[in-house]
Motif scaffolding. Structure first.
Motif, PDB file in Angstrom:
ATOM      1  N   ASP A 134       0.797  -1.222   0.000  1.00 41.22           N
ATOM      2  CA  ASP A 134       0.000   0.000   0.000  1.00 41.22           C
ATOM      3  C   ASP A 134       0.833   1.277   0.000  1.00 41.22           C
ATOM      4  O   ASP A 134       0.532   2.230  -0.726  1.00 41.22           O
ATOM      5  N   ARG A 135       1.875   1.301   0.817  1.00 43.75           N
ATOM      6  CA  ARG A 135       2.690   2.514   0.897  1.00 43.75           C
ATOM      7  C   ARG A 135       3.400   2.779  -0.427  1.00 43.75           C
ATOM      8  O   ARG A 135       3.437   3.920  -0.913  1.00 43.75           O
ATOM      9  N   GLN A 191       1.043   8.769  -6.831  1.00 42.53           N
ATOM     10  CA  GLN A 191       1.417  10.181  -6.831  1.00 42.53           C
ATOM     11  C   GLN A 191       2.408  10.495  -7.951  1.00 42.53           C
ATOM     12  O   GLN A 191       2.316  11.539  -8.608  1.00 42.53           O
ATOM     13  N   THR A 245       0.805   3.893  -3.010  1.00 43.10           N
ATOM     14  CA  THR A 245       0.427   5.302  -2.878  1.00 43.10           C
ATOM     15  C   THR A 245       1.478   6.213  -3.505  1.00 43.10           C
ATOM     16  O   THR A 245       1.146   7.172  -4.215  1.00 43.10           O
TER      17      THR A 245
END
Length: 221
Positions: A107-108, A115, A111
């Protein structure tokens, strides 16, 4: 190329078989996960087994047969060196999520990747020497990757950024839809088609003949 075969039998009054559909699954590689995932989703939707991977609701009950068919489809599209990585996954959803995490990151990382893709897309500019088709592929690849990562990318957002990114030779095209106020209803395919038509006009008349390149409202309609 691996092949997964499905027989769709449509029975008429005479009870005879009427057709057969064969799906040829793409092979997953280190560089094509986004496109592979899109194709696999569509194939499994056509097989009516996609619910096994992405249930419609949290209460959706997946039939064991559908789950096995979805799992088999996933296995059809991955190389042997990945089989051991998901061999312990007993259901299609777990196998799919394992591959997604493996190729798209946790997930990190996901993300951060989203971006980066958004920034890349919003700063994208078409070069003067670049063709419409070539630039359209770049746009499509970025948008497809964002959508695969779970981002909702509105069509109007893509259209506005696409028109912003074109060079000055497309200025008349880029400003026309804004004058008509239809940016929120136009599709990416529609814009690409009009940019290509304008590109062909420039090839036929020469870049300097601006008067012949002006589009009227009727031409856009």
């Amino acid at each position: 190329m691996p092949k997964y075969q499905s027989r769709e039998e449509m029975t008429g009054n005479n009870g005879e078989k009427d057709g057969q559909i064969t799906f040829h699954y793409s092979m997953l590689s280190r560089n094509n996960y986004a496109a592979w995932a899109i194709k696999m989703r569509v194939f499994m939707q056509a097989q009516e087994v996609w619910d096994a991977v992405e249930p419609r609701t949290s209460n959706t009950v997946v039939e064991a047969r559908k789950d096995k068919m979805a799992l088999a489809a996933i296995y059809q599209g991955i190389p042997e060196d990945l089989l051991l990585s998901i061999a312990e996954k007993k259901i299609a959803k777990e196998a799919w999520e394992a591959l997604k995490t493996m190729f798209m990151g946790a997930d990190r990382v996901r993300t951060a990747r989203i971006q980066t893709l958004k920034a890349e897309f919003e700063s994208l500019n078409m070069k003067e020497s670049e063709g419409v088709d070539e630039f359209a592929v770049k746009v499509s690849n970025i948008v497809s990757t964002m959508r695969t990562l779970g981002v909702t990318v509105e069509e109007s957002y893509v259209v506005k950024n696409l028109l912003r990114a074109v060079p000055s030779k497309f200025l008349q095209i880029a400003s026309t839809p804004e004058q008509f106020g239809d940016l929120d209803t136009m599709t990416v395919e529609e814009v690409i088609g009009r940019l290509k038509a304008h590109e062909e006009r420039m090839k036929g008349h020469g870049d300097s003949d601006d008067r012949k390149l002006l589009l009227t409202h009727q031409e856009w309609s």
